[in-house]
Write a protein that holds these residues in place. Structure first.
Motif, PDB file in Angstrom:
ATOM      1  N   GLY A 100       0.819  -1.214   0.000  1.00 21.10           N
ATOM      2  CA  GLY A 100       0.000   0.000   0.000  1.00 21.10           C
ATOM      3  C   GLY A 100       0.848   1.258   0.000  1.00 21.10           C
ATOM      4  O   GLY A 100       0.554   2.226  -0.701  1.00 21.10           O
ATOM      5  N   ALA A 101       1.926   1.230   0.792  1.00 16.66           N
ATOM      6  CA  ALA A 101       2.831   2.384   0.840  1.00 16.66           C
ATOM      7  C   ALA A 101       3.516   2.580  -0.507  1.00 16.66           C
ATOM      8  O   ALA A 101       3.662   3.710  -0.979  1.00 16.66           O
ATOM      9  N   SER A 102       3.928   1.486  -1.143  1.00 18.23           N
ATOM     10  CA  SER A 102       4.570   1.577  -2.462  1.00 18.23           C
ATOM     11  C   SER A 102       3.614   2.154  -3.494  1.00 18.23           C
ATOM     12  O   SER A 102       4.000   3.006  -4.305  1.00 18.23           O
ATOM     13  N   LYS A 103       2.367   1.699  -3.478  1.00 20.10           N
ATOM     14  CA  LYS A 103       1.372   2.210  -4.425  1.00 20.10           C
ATOM     15  C   LYS A 103       1.110   3.691  -4.190  1.00 20.10           C
ATOM     16  O   LYS A 103       0.999   4.465  -5.144  1.00 20.10           O
ATOM     17  N   LEU A 104       1.015   4.086  -2.921  1.00 17.85           N
ATOM     18  CA  LEU A 104       0.795   5.496  -2.596  1.00 17.85           C
ATOM     19  C   LEU A 104       1.944   6.351  -3.116  1.00 17.85           C
ATOM     20  O   LEU A 104       1.731   7.373  -3.767  1.00 17.85           O
ATOM     21  N   LEU A 105       3.179   5.915  -2.864  1.00 16.42           N
ATOM     22  CA  LEU A 105       4.347   6.677  -3.332  1.00 16.42           C
ATOM     23  C   LEU A 105       4.361   6.794  -4.849  1.00 16.42           C
ATOM     24  O   LEU A 105       4.579   7.880  -5.389  1.00 16.42           O
ATOM     25  N   SER A 106       4.120   5.701  -5.549  1.00 14.87           N
ATOM     26  CA  SER A 106       4.167   5.766  -7.010  1.00 14.87           C
ATOM     27  C   SER A 106       3.039   6.649  -7.553  1.00 14.87           C
ATOM     28  O   SER A 106       3.234   7.403  -8.510  1.00 14.87           O
ATOM     29  N   ASN A 107       1.876   6.602  -6.910  1.00 13.04           N
ATOM     30  CA  ASN A 107       0.752   7.451  -7.301  1.00 13.04           C
ATOM     31  C   ASN A 107       1.115   8.934  -7.120  1.00 13.04           C
ATOM     32  O   ASN A 107       0.844   9.764  -7.991  1.00 13.04           O
ATOM     33  N   LEU A 108       1.756   9.263  -6.006  1.00 11.04           N
ATOM     34  CA  LEU A 108       2.101  10.660  -5.730  1.00 11.04           C
ATOM     35  C   LEU A 108       3.217  11.164  -6.650  1.00 11.04           C
ATOM     36  O   LEU A 108       3.234  12.332  -7.005  1.00 11.04           O
ATOM     37  N   VAL A 109       4.127  10.268  -7.052  1.00 10.56           N
ATOM     38  CA  VAL A 109       5.152  10.652  -8.031  1.00 10.56           C
ATOM     39  C   VAL A 109       4.488  10.942  -9.374  1.00 10.56           C
ATOM     40  O   VAL A 109       4.792  11.947 -10.029  1.00 10.56           O
ATOM     41  N   GLN A 110       3.560  10.077  -9.782  1.00 10.43           N
ATOM     42  CA  GLN A 110       2.861  10.287 -11.059  1.00 10.43           C
ATOM     43  C   GLN A 110       2.070  11.587 -11.064  1.00 10.43           C
ATOM     44  O   GLN A 110       1.983  12.264 -12.080  1.00 10.43           O
ATOM     45  N   LYS A 111       1.503  11.949  -9.917  1.00  8.29           N
ATOM     46  CA  LYS A 111       0.702  13.177  -9.819  1.00  8.29           C
ATOM     47  C   LYS A 111       1.580  14.414  -9.633  1.00  8.29           C
ATOM     48  O   LYS A 111       1.075  15.522  -9.520  1.00  8.29           O
ATOM     49  N   ASP A 112       2.916  14.201  -9.545  1.00 13.30           N
ATOM     50  CA  ASP A 112       3.856  15.308  -9.419  1.00 13.30           C
ATOM     51  C   ASP A 112       3.730  16.030  -8.078  1.00 13.30           C
ATOM     52  O   ASP A 112       3.945  17.231  -7.978  1.00 13.30           O
ATOM     53  N   ILE A 113       3.351  15.284  -7.040  1.00 13.75           N
ATOM     54  CA  ILE A 113       3.232  15.848  -5.691  1.00 13.75           C
ATOM     55  C   ILE A 113       4.529  15.632  -4.919  1.00 13.75           C
ATOM     56  O   ILE A 113       4.961  16.494  -4.161  1.00 13.75           O
ATOM     57  N   ILE A 114       5.157  14.470  -5.122  1.00 10.87           N
ATOM     58  CA  ILE A 114       6.468  14.200  -4.533  1.00 10.87           C
ATOM     59  C   ILE A 114       7.449  13.891  -5.657  1.00 10.87           C
ATOM     60  O   ILE A 114       7.032  13.606  -6.783  1.00 10.87           O
ATOM     61  N   GLU A 115       8.744  13.943  -5.331  1.00 12.45           N
ATOM     62  CA  GLU A 115       9.762  13.652  -6.339  1.00 12.45           C
ATOM     63  C   GLU A 115      10.839  12.762  -5.732  1.00 12.45           C
ATOM     64  O   GLU A 115      11.127  12.861  -4.539  1.00 12.45           O
ATOM     65  N   PRO A 116      11.430  11.881  -6.548  1.00 17.63           N
ATOM     66  CA  PRO A 116      12.543  11.059  -6.059  1.00 17.63           C
ATOM     67  C   PRO A 116      13.746  11.941  -5.733  1.00 17.63           C
ATOM     68  O   PRO A 116      13.964  12.960  -6.383  1.00 17.63           O
ATOM     69  N   VAL A 117      14.499  11.531  -4.729  1.00 14.01           N
ATOM     70  CA  VAL A 117      15.680  12.282  -4.299  1.00 14.01           C
ATOM     71  C   VAL A 117      16.884  11.362  -4.412  1.00 14.01           C
ATOM     72  O   VAL A 117      16.826  10.203  -4.011  1.00 14.01           O
TER      73      VAL A 117
END
Length: 79
Positions: A50-67
């Motif tokens: 669930g956490a992985s899906k949430l992170l990938s969803n937020l990256v796709q929506k441009d809310i978070i970014e990989p560092v």
């Protein structure tokens, strides 16, 4: 820009539950702190998948970014 305006702009099609998760993560980490999947699991009480899906969803929506520089799978909120 604050997280509420980001959610209004980029998170129009996020579920209510996901928006709540985003707010909780933002309260905990803000714009400057880097976080990974295990931190997400602790803050919003999700299992690994669930956490992985949430992170990938937020990256796709441009809310978070990989560092880079903190190891694989680390993110922060986009300003």
């Amino acid at each position: 820009m604050d997280i509420e305006s980001t959610l209004l702009e980029k998170g129009k099609d996020l579920s209510v539950k996901t928006a709540i998760h985003v707010r909780r993560l933002f309260e905990r980490f803000g714009y400057d702190e880097v976080f990974g999947r295990s931190a997400v699991m602790n803050v919003v009480d999700l299992k690994q998948s669930g956490a992985s899906k949430l992170l990938s969803n937020l990256v796709q929506k441009d809310i978070i970014e990989p560092v880079s520089g903190y190891g694989k799978g680390k993110y922060k909120f986009k300003k």
